[in-house]
Design an enzyme around this catalytic site. Sequence first.
Site, PDB file in Angstrom:
ATOM      1  N   GLU A 266      -9.264   2.147 -11.066  1.00  0.00           N
ATOM      2  CA  GLU A 266      -8.757   1.647 -12.340  1.00  0.00           C
ATOM      3  C   GLU A 266      -9.762   0.662 -12.943  1.00  0.00           C
ATOM      4  OE1 GLU A 266      -4.787  -0.714 -14.045  1.00  0.00           O
ATOM      5  OE2 GLU A 266      -5.254  -0.730 -11.901  1.00  0.00           O
ATOM      6  N   LYS A 333      -2.104   5.135 -19.852  1.00  0.00           N
ATOM      7  CA  LYS A 333      -1.039   4.658 -18.965  1.00  0.00           C
ATOM      8  C   LYS A 333       0.263   4.464 -19.741  1.00  0.00           C
ATOM      9  CE  LYS A 333      -0.144   1.005 -15.530  1.00  0.00           C
ATOM     10  NZ  LYS A 333      -0.647  -0.254 -14.940  1.00  0.00           N
ATOM     11  N   CYS A 385      -2.047   2.808 -11.222  1.00  0.00           N
ATOM     12  CA  CYS A 385      -1.504   1.622 -10.569  1.00  0.00           C
ATOM     13  C   CYS A 385       0.021   1.649 -10.428  1.00  0.00           C
ATOM     14  CB  CYS A 385      -1.975   0.375 -11.326  1.00  0.00           C
ATOM     15  SG  CYS A 385      -1.694  -1.186 -10.443  1.00  0.00           S
TER      16      CYS A 385
END
Length: 514
Positions: A266, A333, A385
């Site tokens: 990330e 995301k 994540c």
Amino acid sequence: MTKHTCGTIFISFLVGATNTLSFSPFSYQLTPFFSIGILYLLLYREKNIKACIMIGISYGLGWFIFGLHWLHFTISTYGAMSFILASVTLFLLCLYLSLFPALSSVIFHYYKGYALSPFFFASIWFITESLRAYFLGGFPWISLGYSQTDGFLKPWFPWIGEHGISFLLALLSCLLVHFSLMLYSDGKYSRVSIFSILSLLISTLVLWKTNSQEWYYSGKSMPISIVQGNVPQSDRWIDSNVGSILGKYSNLTSGVSDNRVVVWPEAAIPILESQAQPFITKTNDAANKTNSNIITGIIDYRNGQFYNSMIVIGNNKLSHKGYDYESTNRYHKRKLVPIGEFIPFYDKLQGMVPLLDLPFNSIQPGKAKQSNLTALNFTILPAICFEIAFSHLIRANLDTETDVIVTISNDDWFGPSIGPWQHFQIARTRAIEYGVPLIRSANSGISAVIAPDGSVVDRLPQFQEAVLTAEVKLTSGSTVYRRIGDAPIQLISLLLLLSPWFLKRLQRLQASLN
């Protein structure tokens, strides 16, 4: 409040605290059976509803304060908060999360007089834990179902998922306690309990023995390399470090063989995508020469909004040139981290607390439904994540062509704590639920290749700069949970909780007829 009630509340706190031991890296999988059983016993014997609320809150505080204590490091270190202010912030989060077991306790207070009390408790627990995954964006961390990733109930994951495991765990725990309570007082109810216990144990053993998942290895494999840069969080967003960080990832990748999908963590590229175009173009050309793809995390800024993104660099079936800034072969995301990536009421709170001034804390969520990524003709479901903790989010974006789940993260925020191990365990659970291999690339670890049965094929050590190269075995088929999700347990729970009402209505009807 009596001494007895105070003692009961304190016991519930201690019992809740033991839940921490059930998760990785400790992995004492029997611990939650003990903690839920004791909670059930305390609530079953308590007649005062206010005391039940306090028992539920106390249990939750023990559970979350000890299970999430590592967040104190993140809040105090990167939020520039004092020890006391960071402690207060963590306590308020844990208090909020404790409202869900408190809600379970309140609802159960009205059901505990029935013969099916264990079933009612399990249904209530399932509903409130599911609610925790959705309410106000959701925070489904360290749900008790994760304790069974290597535990006795593991073979149920492909059938009923993590929330369903929480249901079974609560049911089995409560049945054991209920059997003990009823053994000498009511033989009829004790026989019902023992029959239910034996049915659960036998069916679980059958699943272990038959290994009855519906997926199978297809004979195909995906050549991958995971690059773990181990860039300290304190160095990541300093302008003078950008060159050395980019050079590190280029050097680590240069040793990777041809025809391979390379996964960076990330935000591995620590500048905006628009600013990184010279580096990405150079990396794209290098990847094309080796017929490879690089999947990396990066912050994108377009149309006046920031996005936490995954992009594909290099050769792919969408373009002979590979990467293109306007390409749709990218992912934004969807599930953002509260405080870390977005701030509720940011305009009013900005500048009041240093934590609110972290870099990129005003990121926008991507669309709920996004296409899978493609790399070397493989179809990849992306998750960044925190998103891997949301099973329904993963399920919503799985399609029939998905070959593998790729999740990237930066757990260096959590330091040398148990947080990254909990995160890693959550990722392993997603692989088991859906029968799909999973690739995890994390800046400081834990980076690994996870098989569709949740076993760790290979992983890199934490806090080391390293590269992992492997052939990921791909699967065909599906799992029951992948097809129907939580619907069966939702229906069972709803019918169970409505059953007393139906019985009362039936009794009234019979009485009126007589």
